[in-house]
Design an enzyme around this catalytic site. Structure first.
Site, PDB file in Angstrom:
ATOM      1  N   THR A 144      -0.322   2.587  12.756  1.00 13.65           N
ATOM      2  CA  THR A 144       0.181   3.158  11.506  1.00 13.65           C
ATOM      3  C   THR A 144       1.525   2.521  11.189  1.00 13.65           C
ATOM      4  OG1 THR A 144      -0.967   5.264  11.865  1.00 13.65           O
ATOM      5  CG2 THR A 144       0.920   5.287  10.364  1.00 13.65           C
ATOM      6  N   VAL A 199       5.175   1.625   9.460  1.00 12.98           N
ATOM      7  CA  VAL A 199       6.403   2.151   8.881  1.00 12.98           C
ATOM      8  C   VAL A 199       6.597   1.525   7.500  1.00 12.98           C
ATOM      9  CG1 VAL A 199       8.927   2.034   9.093  1.00 12.98           C
ATOM     10  CG2 VAL A 199       7.546   2.661  11.076  1.00 12.98           C
ATOM     11  N   ILE A 243       2.923   2.171  16.442  1.00 18.74           N
ATOM     12  CA  ILE A 243       3.735   2.140  15.230  1.00 18.74           C
ATOM     13  C   ILE A 243       3.927   0.686  14.808  1.00 18.74           C
ATOM     14  CG2 ILE A 243       6.010   2.608  14.254  1.00 18.74           C
ATOM     15  CD1 ILE A 243       4.346   5.124  14.623  1.00 18.74           C
ATOM     16  N   LYS A 244       3.455   0.364  13.610  1.00 20.35           N
ATOM     17  CA  LYS A 244       3.553  -1.011  13.109  1.00 20.35           C
ATOM     18  C   LYS A 244       4.883  -1.219  12.395  1.00 20.35           C
ATOM     19  CE  LYS A 244       0.139  -3.448  11.325  1.00 20.35           C
ATOM     20  NZ  LYS A 244      -0.984  -3.828  10.440  1.00 20.35           N
ATOM     21  N   ILE A 245       5.543  -2.289  12.783  1.00 23.70           N
ATOM     22  CA  ILE A 245       6.857  -2.617  12.246  1.00 23.70           C
ATOM     23  C   ILE A 245       6.909  -4.117  11.988  1.00 23.70           C
ATOM     24  CG2 ILE A 245       9.341  -2.641  12.738  1.00 23.70           C
ATOM     25  CD1 ILE A 245       8.821  -0.305  14.703  1.00 23.70           C
TER      26      ILE A 245
END
Length: 333
Positions: free
Chosen positions: A98, A100, A134-136
């Site tokens: 998911t 950011v 967490i995708k950044i």
């Protein structure tokens, strides 16, 4: 004879690159990845209107009294991503990525805060952080944010990664997973050279991921390499054996239909014998990105594109909120 997809799945973790629940059900991958563009595409699908409505209602219940419409929309953007992630996790056995808000890509503190919030939203649904990546964006600030989050046990997937410097900086920060882009690198080289075709191992995106994978295995980095952003089946086949590959449904379908023998191209035992231990401080990182025109342009383009997708999602949510209000007024009369 087994399909190419079956053979690929025996040597690489196949990940579905989509927010479409029906596609995920069809291919039954272990993991799934989403991004703002994919979430937007799914949100536009009439089949998911109820999910959008639930996200809006949940946001209304989450915010304190007296919230503004802007606050509601911003909250709902986060909740929509988590609602889709929650539904995806009902189908798959592994992890969902998911992302950011891409507009925070150059703000370490805000990225950390947003990531913690997303994890807490998942926790409210009874979903533990071990199932979330967490995708950044792999900016310097993004990598520093991910480094902080990893120390808190929040696993990260660094995306929009286009060169060796970004990859090594992530590995040195002990990031769980990186997503080096293949197809977007190819796009850039096609546009710059005028060459219309790069075959197999000559594909510059394939070359980039292969270099990163081999270096990571040689140095014993634990960071997983997940090839992403494919333009054709040859790119996927040339990276058979990579830790993970995240693949769009249209290519999963083609791989499922195709028969033949798939040769493993990447193996953890295959090394490049590079004795140099690369480490990039902030000044080195920024200079490397500045000197790498392709990586610099593609990173900027990716952040801009994902930011626009979020803005379009916000507009869609404003329209839906207005429809819901009008429906309530009509029902009341």
């Amino acid at each position: 004879m087994k399909s190419i997809l079956e053979q690929l799945s025996s040597m690489t973790v196949v990940v579905a690159d989509t927010g479409d629940l029906d596609s995920i059900k069809k291919f039954q991958p272990r993991d799934a990845t989403t991004n703002p563009s994919l979430i937007l595409a799914a949100a536009k699908n009439p089949d998911y209107v109820k999910l959008i409505d639930k996200a809006i209602e949940s946001s209304e219940n989450t915010l304190p009294n007296g919230f503004s419409e802007i606050e509601l929309i911003k909250e709902t953007v986060d909740q929509v991503s988590v609602f889709f992630g929650k539904e995806i996790l009902k189908i798959i056995s592994g992890r969902v990525s998911t992302e950011v808000d891409a507009r925070l890509s150059f703000d370490t503190e805000a990225t950390v805060k947003k990531a913690r919030k997303l994890i807490n939203l998942y926790k409210n649904f009874g979903i533990e952080k071990e199932r979330i990546l967490i995708k950044i964006a792999a900016t310097w600030e993004g990598i520093k944010a991910a480094e902080i989050l990893e120390k808190e046990g929040i696993k990260c997937n660094l995306t929009l990664l286009f060169n060796f410097c970004q990859a090594v900086t992530c590995a040195n920060a002990n990031i769980t997973l990186i997503s080096p882009f293949v197809g977007r690198i190819l796009d850039w080289h096609k546009a710059k050279t005028g060459k219309t075709s790069f075959i197999g191992a000559e594909d510059p995106g394939v070359i980039s991921v292969t270099q990163i994978y081999k270096y990571f295995k040689e140095k014993g980095f634990k960071t997983e390499v997940m090839g992403a952003s494919f333009r054709n089946l040859d790119e996927i086949k040339e990276l058979a054996g990579c830790d993970l590959l995240t693949i769009a449904p249209k290519f999963l379908e083609e791989l499922k239909r195709e028969k033949g023998v798939l040769i493993r191209k990447l193996d953890a035992s295959t090394k490049i014998n590079n004795s140099i231990d690369y480490k990039f401080e902030e000044k080195d990182f920024r200079l490397s990105m500045l000197e790498d025109q392709m990586a610099s342009e593609k990173l900027s383009e990716g952040i801009t594109g994902f930011s626009k997708a979020i803005e379009e999602l916000e507009e869609l949510l404003i329209e839906r909120l207005s429809e819901m209000k009008n429906h309530k007024l009509i029902s009341a009369n």
